[in-house]
Design an enzyme around this catalytic site. Structure first.
Site, PDB file in Angstrom:
ATOM      1  N   CYS A  65       2.406   1.472   2.522  1.00  0.00           N
ATOM      2  CA  CYS A  65       2.815   0.118   2.901  1.00  0.00           C
ATOM      3  C   CYS A  65       3.522  -0.484   1.679  1.00  0.00           C
ATOM      4  CB  CYS A  65       1.628  -0.713   3.396  1.00  0.00           C
ATOM      5  SG  CYS A  65       0.272  -0.922   2.236  1.00  0.00           S
ATOM      6  N   GLY A  66       3.623  -1.794   1.598  1.00  0.00           N
ATOM      7  CA  GLY A  66       4.317  -2.393   0.463  1.00  0.00           C
ATOM      8  C   GLY A  66       3.616  -2.088  -0.852  1.00  0.00           C
ATOM      9  N   THR A  67       2.296  -2.257  -0.841  1.00  0.00           N
ATOM     10  CA  THR A  67       1.508  -2.030  -2.064  1.00  0.00           C
ATOM     11  C   THR A  67       0.637  -0.780  -1.986  1.00  0.00           C
ATOM     12  OG1 THR A  67      -0.315  -3.302  -1.139  1.00  0.00           O
ATOM     13  CG2 THR A  67       1.297  -4.524  -2.487  1.00  0.00           C
ATOM     14  N   HIS A  98     -12.391  15.032  -8.025  1.00  0.00           N
ATOM     15  CA  HIS A  98     -13.671  14.305  -8.080  1.00  0.00           C
ATOM     16  C   HIS A  98     -14.101  13.713  -6.741  1.00  0.00           C
ATOM     17  CE1 HIS A  98     -13.398  13.441 -12.712  1.00  0.00           C
ATOM     18  NE2 HIS A  98     -13.006  14.668 -12.386  1.00  0.00           N
TER      19      HIS A  98
HETATM   20  C1  RB5 Z   1       3.730  -6.424   4.160  1.00  0.00           C
HETATM   21  O1  RB5 Z   1       4.506  -7.492   3.729  1.00  0.00           O
HETATM   22  C2  RB5 Z   1       2.654  -6.086   3.125  1.00  0.00           C
HETATM   23  O2  RB5 Z   1       1.672  -7.064   3.163  1.00  0.00           O
HETATM   24  C3  RB5 Z   1       2.074  -4.709   3.383  1.00  0.00           C
HETATM   25  O3  RB5 Z   1       3.108  -3.779   3.378  1.00  0.00           O
HETATM   26  C4  RB5 Z   1       1.049  -4.224   2.391  1.00  0.00           C
HETATM   27  O4  RB5 Z   1       1.516  -4.332   1.088  1.00  0.00           O
HETATM   28  C5  RB5 Z   1      -0.314  -4.712   2.549  1.00  0.00           C
HETATM   29  O5  RB5 Z   1      -1.236  -4.381   1.806  1.00  0.00           O
END
Ligand code: RB5
Length: 143
Positions: A65-67, A98
């Site tokens: 995802c984004g993060t 691990h």
């Molecule tokens: C989307 O904008 C973002 O919130 C999602 O990709 C992710 O980073 C969530 O944890």
């Protein structure tokens, strides 16, 4: 290896790059979406893919995802899933040795594609350590 892969809009471009990279290596990839960069909820892709990993459909999954954080939190709600949120090669190796992680999560807005490919390759190539202390700790995670 059979590998399940999924993303939301924030991870779409990185997923495309990783998927092509793994297909070039001969892995069999099943794509759980998203199919484009339209905004969507990472939760749905993470839940479906994680449940399939827990059922044994494939040994490993990758969620982007984004993060990488939302994917990791959501995937780890599924019993039998050990999702590791990783952005460096040392952790990619360590989490296999691990934690016997079966899902890797990354952020498409955090890590570049070339670095991510090395992280993924390291994570896929590293086997779980047979050392008793690691086996014991993973058993504790599984309750
Ligand atoms: C989307 O904008 C973002 O919130 C999602 O990709 C992710 O980073 C969530 O944890």
């Amino acid at each position: 290896m059979r590998i399940l892969i999924g993303s939301d809009h924030g991870g779409f471009d990185l997923k495309k790059a990783i998927k092509a990279h793994l297909e070039e290596q001969g892995h069999s990839i099943e794509d759980y979406g998203s199919r484009d960069k339209q905004s969507c909820d990472y939760n749905d892709v993470a839940k479906t893919l994680a449940e399939d990993i827990a059922k044994g459909k494939a040994p490993r999954g990758i969620l982007i995802c984004g993060t990488g954080i939302g994917m990791s939190i959501q995937a780890n709600k599924v019993k039998g899933v050990r999702a590791a949120h990783v952005h460096d090669v040392y952790s990619a190796k360590a989490t296999r040795l691990h934690n016997d992680s079966n899902i890797l999560t990354m952020g498409g807005r955090v890590v570049g594609p070339e670095h991510a490919k090395v992280i993924v390759d390291t994570w896929l190539e590293t086997e779980f350590s047979a050392e008793e202390r690691h086996v014991r700790r993973v058993k504790k995670i599984e309750g």
